[in-house]
Scaffold this motif. Structure first.
Motif, PDB file in Angstrom:
ATOM      1  N   TRP A  36      -5.703   6.301  11.684  1.00  0.00           N
ATOM      2  CA  TRP A  36      -4.879   5.262  11.052  1.00  0.00           C
ATOM      3  C   TRP A  36      -4.383   5.616   9.675  1.00  0.00           C
TER       4      TRP A  36
ATOM      5  N   GLU B  62       0.804  -1.222   0.000  1.00  0.00           N
ATOM      6  CA  GLU B  62       0.000   0.000   0.000  1.00  0.00           C
ATOM      7  C   GLU B  62       0.840   1.276   0.000  1.00  0.00           C
TER       8      GLU B  62
ATOM      9  N   TRP C 143     -11.955  -1.932  -5.192  1.00  0.00           N
ATOM     10  CA  TRP C 143     -10.626  -2.034  -4.560  1.00  0.00           C
ATOM     11  C   TRP C 143      -9.510  -1.818  -5.572  1.00  0.00           C
TER      12      TRP C 143
ATOM     13  N   GLY D 272      -4.868  -5.907   1.395  1.00  0.00           N
ATOM     14  CA  GLY D 272      -5.680  -4.965   2.168  1.00  0.00           C
ATOM     15  C   GLY D 272      -6.989  -5.597   2.591  1.00  0.00           C
ATOM     16  N   ALA D 273      -7.870  -4.766   3.144  1.00  0.00           N
ATOM     17  CA  ALA D 273      -9.083  -5.249   3.810  1.00  0.00           C
ATOM     18  C   ALA D 273      -9.981  -6.080   2.898  1.00  0.00           C
TER      19      ALA D 273
ATOM     20  N   LYS E 107     -15.695   7.293   4.072  1.00  0.00           N
ATOM     21  CA  LYS E 107     -16.437   6.067   3.781  1.00  0.00           C
ATOM     22  C   LYS E 107     -17.928   6.290   3.612  1.00  0.00           C
TER      23      LYS E 107
ATOM     24  N   GLU F 212     -11.347  -1.925  15.231  1.00  0.00           N
ATOM     25  CA  GLU F 212     -12.245  -3.095  15.139  1.00  0.00           C
ATOM     26  C   GLU F 212     -12.062  -4.020  16.347  1.00  0.00           C
TER      27      GLU F 212
ATOM     28  N   ASN G 243     -13.640   5.215  13.111  1.00  0.00           N
ATOM     29  CA  ASN G 243     -14.966   4.775  13.541  1.00  0.00           C
ATOM     30  C   ASN G 243     -15.032   4.501  15.035  1.00  0.00           C
TER      31      ASN G 243
ATOM     32  N   CYS H 121      -6.739  -5.372  11.451  1.00  0.00           N
ATOM     33  CA  CYS H 121      -8.041  -5.714  10.877  1.00  0.00           C
ATOM     34  C   CYS H 121      -7.932  -6.067   9.435  1.00  0.00           C
TER      35      CYS H 121
ATOM     36  N   THR I 106      -9.540   5.801  15.933  1.00  0.00           N
ATOM     37  CA  THR I 106      -8.122   5.662  15.585  1.00  0.00           C
ATOM     38  C   THR I 106      -7.762   6.559  14.397  1.00  0.00           C
TER      39      THR I 106
ATOM     40  N   ARG J 283       1.792   1.967   4.698  1.00  0.00           N
ATOM     41  CA  ARG J 283       1.552   2.923   3.605  1.00  0.00           C
ATOM     42  C   ARG J 283       2.730   3.832   3.309  1.00  0.00           C
TER      43      ARG J 283
ATOM     44  N   ASN K 106     -12.033   4.093   0.270  1.00  0.00           N
ATOM     45  CA  ASN K 106     -11.290   3.709   1.472  1.00  0.00           C
ATOM     46  C   ASN K 106      -9.981   4.510   1.531  1.00  0.00           C
ATOM     47  N   TRP K 107      -8.878   3.881   1.934  1.00  0.00           N
ATOM     48  CA  TRP K 107      -7.627   4.631   2.149  1.00  0.00           C
ATOM     49  C   TRP K 107      -6.922   4.973   0.837  1.00  0.00           C
TER      50      TRP K 107
ATOM     51  N   GLY L 210      -3.919   1.986  14.489  1.00  0.00           N
ATOM     52  CA  GLY L 210      -5.134   1.258  14.132  1.00  0.00           C
ATOM     53  C   GLY L 210      -5.580   0.421  15.314  1.00  0.00           C
ATOM     54  N   GLY L 211      -6.746  -0.193  15.189  1.00  0.00           N
ATOM     55  CA  GLY L 211      -7.264  -1.046  16.263  1.00  0.00           C
ATOM     56  C   GLY L 211      -8.753  -0.850  16.513  1.00  0.00           C
TER      57      GLY L 211
ATOM     58  N   PRO M  25     -18.988  -1.095   5.132  1.00  0.00           N
ATOM     59  CA  PRO M  25     -17.800  -0.764   5.935  1.00  0.00           C
ATOM     60  C   PRO M  25     -16.529  -0.592   5.085  1.00  0.00           C
TER      61      PRO M  25
HETATM   62  N1  PQQ Z   1      -7.069  -0.663   6.517  1.00  0.00           N
HETATM   63  C1  PQQ Z   1      -7.460  -0.980   5.260  1.00  0.00           C
HETATM   64  C2  PQQ Z   1      -6.505  -1.453   4.270  1.00  0.00           C
HETATM   65  O1  PQQ Z   1      -5.303  -1.221   4.505  1.00  0.00           O
HETATM   66  O2  PQQ Z   1      -6.915  -2.047   3.266  1.00  0.00           O
HETATM   67  C3  PQQ Z   1      -8.802  -0.825   5.138  1.00  0.00           C
HETATM   68  C4  PQQ Z   1      -9.244  -0.414   6.394  1.00  0.00           C
HETATM   69  C5  PQQ Z   1      -8.140  -0.317   7.230  1.00  0.00           C
HETATM   70  C6  PQQ Z   1     -10.553  -0.125   6.862  1.00  0.00           C
HETATM   71  O3  PQQ Z   1     -11.531  -0.181   6.099  1.00  0.00           O
HETATM   72  C7  PQQ Z   1     -10.702   0.225   8.216  1.00  0.00           C
HETATM   73  O4  PQQ Z   1     -11.825   0.465   8.677  1.00  0.00           O
HETATM   74  C8  PQQ Z   1      -9.550   0.297   9.069  1.00  0.00           C
HETATM   75  N2  PQQ Z   1      -9.802   0.631  10.351  1.00  0.00           N
HETATM   76  C9  PQQ Z   1      -8.790   0.752  11.227  1.00  0.00           C
HETATM   77  C10 PQQ Z   1      -9.166   1.136  12.608  1.00  0.00           C
HETATM   78  O5  PQQ Z   1     -10.360   1.292  12.830  1.00  0.00           O
HETATM   79  O6  PQQ Z   1      -8.300   1.286  13.460  1.00  0.00           O
HETATM   80  C11 PQQ Z   1      -7.468   0.539  10.846  1.00  0.00           C
HETATM   81  C12 PQQ Z   1      -7.167   0.188   9.521  1.00  0.00           C
HETATM   82  C13 PQQ Z   1      -5.718  -0.001   9.223  1.00  0.00           C
HETATM   83  O7  PQQ Z   1      -4.923   0.409  10.077  1.00  0.00           O
HETATM   84  O8  PQQ Z   1      -5.313  -0.517   8.213  1.00  0.00           O
HETATM   85  C14 PQQ Z   1      -8.243   0.053   8.591  1.00  0.00           C
END
Ligand code: PQQ
Length: 683
Positions: free
Chosen positions: A243, A71, A480, A544-545, A333, A185, A261, A117, A241, A123, A394-395, A182-183, A389
């Motif tokens: 993040w 990323e 994505w 990623g997520a 989001k 979730e 969130n 999560c 967070t 990044r 997203n990021w 982060g954290g 969600p």
């Molecule tokens: N990270 C990604 C990714 O790198 O693909 C996508 C997300 C994160 C999210 O959709 C999140 O909601 C998310 N939330 C947190 C958090 O609530 O602390 C951290 C992160 C992260 O650090 O990557 C993501």
């Protein structure tokens, strides 16, 4: 008329600080995450342009040694490219040739990945005064000598007993290295920390949500925020967070941060009597020297859908309604595109940039979204909502071109079924959202599963922020897709989930050039110039997520993660080695007949614990072993050794003995066998 904030050297700043402020006038380099403090991710470089781009080719590539999502936006400083791979590993490469200068591996314990999560991603780094700074997945901030990679200092930024992580790139403002975590979730309290770049000493910390009032508040801002919370939110962390996003205006001397969130997501368990829950889902302006609060704007009051406002923040000066405004822009989001006055935080405008069904509009008088009642799923029935969600965005960084006046957004349409979990019990350290994730599992029927794929979409959206309307869009095969770069060559560069790196005309969206990347691209490209030649670089590697949780089910093109840095220039003709990969055939699963009750129990236990890495309905994420292939499916003992006792902890599969019983583990095995049998029958 439209420009970047032209900050001069801040009062009392050092030369190193001035260099970052002056990045605006140094287009040959890429000195900080979003190129400049305004984070526009637009480069004035124009040698590669709409006329010459057909001649763009690969000049070098560098293989990264990890197999998780890539990323990072590389930095280019003094002829060296600094890029991170998964597990927070830093590489310094010769920007002309891709030759490795040094690697720094912070040796993150792989089991820490369970606390992340959304994949073991990173990044990127920050640069200041001969050093590069990286935040590590296990919560450390490390300063490295930019020339040698030697560690100058290494500090812990978190309470190590809590499930904090770092995935975001640090920024350096006025000699302070800024990092969040982060954290959200898992049950944590968010904050941003500022460390002295020279010594690594903690200078200040800004908490984004209040702690237990009985302990006293850290600041007036926290006392104010506490008025907007109810119940005993601090027991569960609260969330918020920081993040990913930050930006800085040197003229106004304001640092902007994007806040995440609520934790848990479900507001009825976090703050039972409601309330706005400041500063969740907010953009907050701070003084960079002290961390003092200046203003905030909350995008999603009473957040309950994982609607972070951590998405990319862009600063620009643009003409709106006949006068030039200093604006801040974000596509968080929740699906609305926000234009704020960045001096005051006042809302200028907000319009949906993707389909939105949780609110009818944002009321510009109050600055608040007008919700539909069904969206508060905890008070009624489960609700199929857009955005999900994963967000309307997203990021993945967007970009803003002062030439076209457009913002280029990697946008997504993904629905999600939000449902209350009446059996919720707090379990910090594990997935802890207060929502019933089992209902988000795929339906049994293969045809319905296939139909669901077609509603999950993504596109590149060119958005006119002053007029709050779309200018053009390019539909992609799936969601994505990668972050964006725009340039003075009237170009927009974006990598895609279906493994292409593409250049579009910035004013029309016409595709002008593309390169096959052999893997999905999620990171944003960047550009620089050396010896009078312009280069474009993108770090590739699917992850990623979204891939982790929905995996192969929705991937646009089923290719593996190949983690690499790709660099292009005009006239180059390099190629990648052929991709040597064929998907593994599914081995025959155990034939034992599934016990219906056990499978149903396993479905619930699986979706409360396993989905976030191994994919919904055990479809396999493509990054982490597909459980339907697991040899351990044939042996209850082996399965328990792994799931309960942590036999594979070194490889990142933690022991679930704290949250799962032997019976749960067996039902999960039965459920995965049932899914493997289903997939076997279909192949
Ligand atoms: N990270 C990604 C990714 O790198 O693909 C996508 C997300 C994160 C999210 O959709 C999140 O909601 C998310 N939330 C947190 C958090 O609530 O602390 C951290 C992160 C992260 O650090 O990557 C993501």
């Amino acid at each position: 008329a439209c420009g970047v904030p032209q900050g001069e050297q801040a009062d009392g700043g050092t030369d190193a600080d001035a260099r970052l402020v002056g990045a605006v006038r140094a287009p040959g380099e890429w000195l900080s995450h979003g190129r400049t403090y305004a984070e526009q991710r637009h480069s004035p470089l124009d040698a590669i342009n709409m006329d010459t781009v057909p001649d763009l080719g690969l000049v070098w590539s560098f293989d990264l040694d990890t197999k998780r999502g890539i990323e990072a936006t590389p930095l280019m400083v003094d002829g060296t490219l600094y890029v991170t791979s998964a597990w927070s590993i830093v590489h310094a490469l010769d920007a002309r040739t891709g030759a490795l200068k040094w690697t720094y591996d912070p040796a993150v314990p792989r089991a820490w990945g369970q606390k992340a999560c959304c994949d073991a991603v990173n990044r990127g780094v920050a640069y200041h005064d001969g050093r590069v700074f990286v935040g590590t997945l296990d919560g450390r901030l490390v300063a490295l000598d930019a020339a040698t990679g030697a560690v100058a200092w290494d500090v812990n930024t978190i309470d190590r007993s809590k499930p904090y992580t770092i995935t975001g790139a640090p920024r350096v403002v006025k000699g302070r290295v800024l990092i969040g975590n982060g954290g959200g979730e898992y049950g944590v309290r968010g904050y941003l920390s500022a460390y002295d770049a020279a010594t690594g000493t903690l200078d200040w910390r800004f908490h984004t949500v209040p702690g237990n009032p009985a302990d006293g508040f850290e600041s007036d801002a926290m006392a104010m925020a506490a008025e907007t919370w109810t119940g005993e939110w601090w027991r569960l962390g609260g969330g918020g967070t920081v993040w990913d996003s930050m930006a800085y205006d040197p003229d106004l001397d304001l640092l902007y941060i994007g806040v995440g969130n609520g934790s848990p997501w479900n507001q009825s368990v976090r703050s039972p009597e409601g309330g706005d829950n400041l500063f969740l889902s907010s953009i907050v302006a701070l003084r960079p020297e002290t961390g003092a609060y200046v203003w905030h704007y909350q995008t999603t009051p009473g957040e309950t859908w994982d609607y972070t406002a951590t998405q990319h923040i862009i600063l620009a000066d643009m003409e709106i309604g006949g006068r030039v405004r200093k604006v801040l822009m974000q596509a968080p989001k929740n699906g609305f595109f926000y234009v704020l006055d960045r001096e005051t935080g006042a809302l200028i405008s907000a319009e949906p940039y993707v389909p939105v069904n949780w609110a009818t509009h944002v009321d510009t008088d109050t600055g608040r979204p007008v919700e539909v009642p069904e969206a508060r799923y905890y008070a009624g029935e489960p609700f199929v909502q857009v955005p999900s969600p994963f967000g309307g965005h997203n990021w993945h960084p967007m970009s803003y071109s002062p030439d076209s006046g457009l913002v280029y957004i990697p946008a997504m349409d993904i629905p999600y079924l939000y449902a209350h979990d009446p059996a919720y019990e707090a379990r910090p350290g594990f997935w802890n959202t207060g929502t019933n994730n089992t209902l988000a599992a795929l339906p049994d029927d293969a045809a319905v599963r296939a139909a669901m794929k077609t509603v999950v979409k993504g596109h590149l959206l060119a958005w006119d922020p002053a007029g709050q309307k779309p200018a053009w869009r390019v539909d992609h095969k799936g969601p994505w897709n990668g972050g964006v770069l725009s340039t003075g060559g009237n170009l927009v560069f974006q990598g895609t989930a279906d493994s292409r790196f593409v250049a579009y005309r910035a004013d029309t969206g016409d595709e002008l050039w593309s390169f096959p990347t052999q893997t999905g691209v999620v990171a944003a490209p960047m550009t620089y110039a050396l010896d009078g030649e312009q280069y474009v670089t993108v770090a590739v590697g699917w992850g990623g997520a979204f891939p982790l949780t929905t995996g192969a089910f929705t991937q646009a093109e089923s290719l593996p993660n190949v983690s690499r840095v790709l660099t292009f220039k005009l006239g180059a003709t390099g190629s990648l080695p052929p991709l040597d990969w064929t998907p593994l055939p599914l081995p025959e699963p155990p034939l034992e007949p599934a016990d219906g009750e056990q499978v149903t129990a396993g479905l619930a236990a699986y979706h409360a614990n396993c989905t976030f890495c191994h994919g919904i309905s055990a479809v396999g994420g493509g990054l982490i072993p597909d459980l339907r292939h697991s040899g351990a499916l044939h042996s209850a003992e082996l399965w328990q050794d792994v799931v309960i006792d942590g036999a594979l902890v070194e490889r990142g599969m933690i022991a679930f003995s704290d949250v799962l019983s032997a019976e749960d583990s067996e039902s999960i095995r039965a459920y995965v066998i049932a899914e493997a049998q289903r997939a076997w029958a279909l192949q």
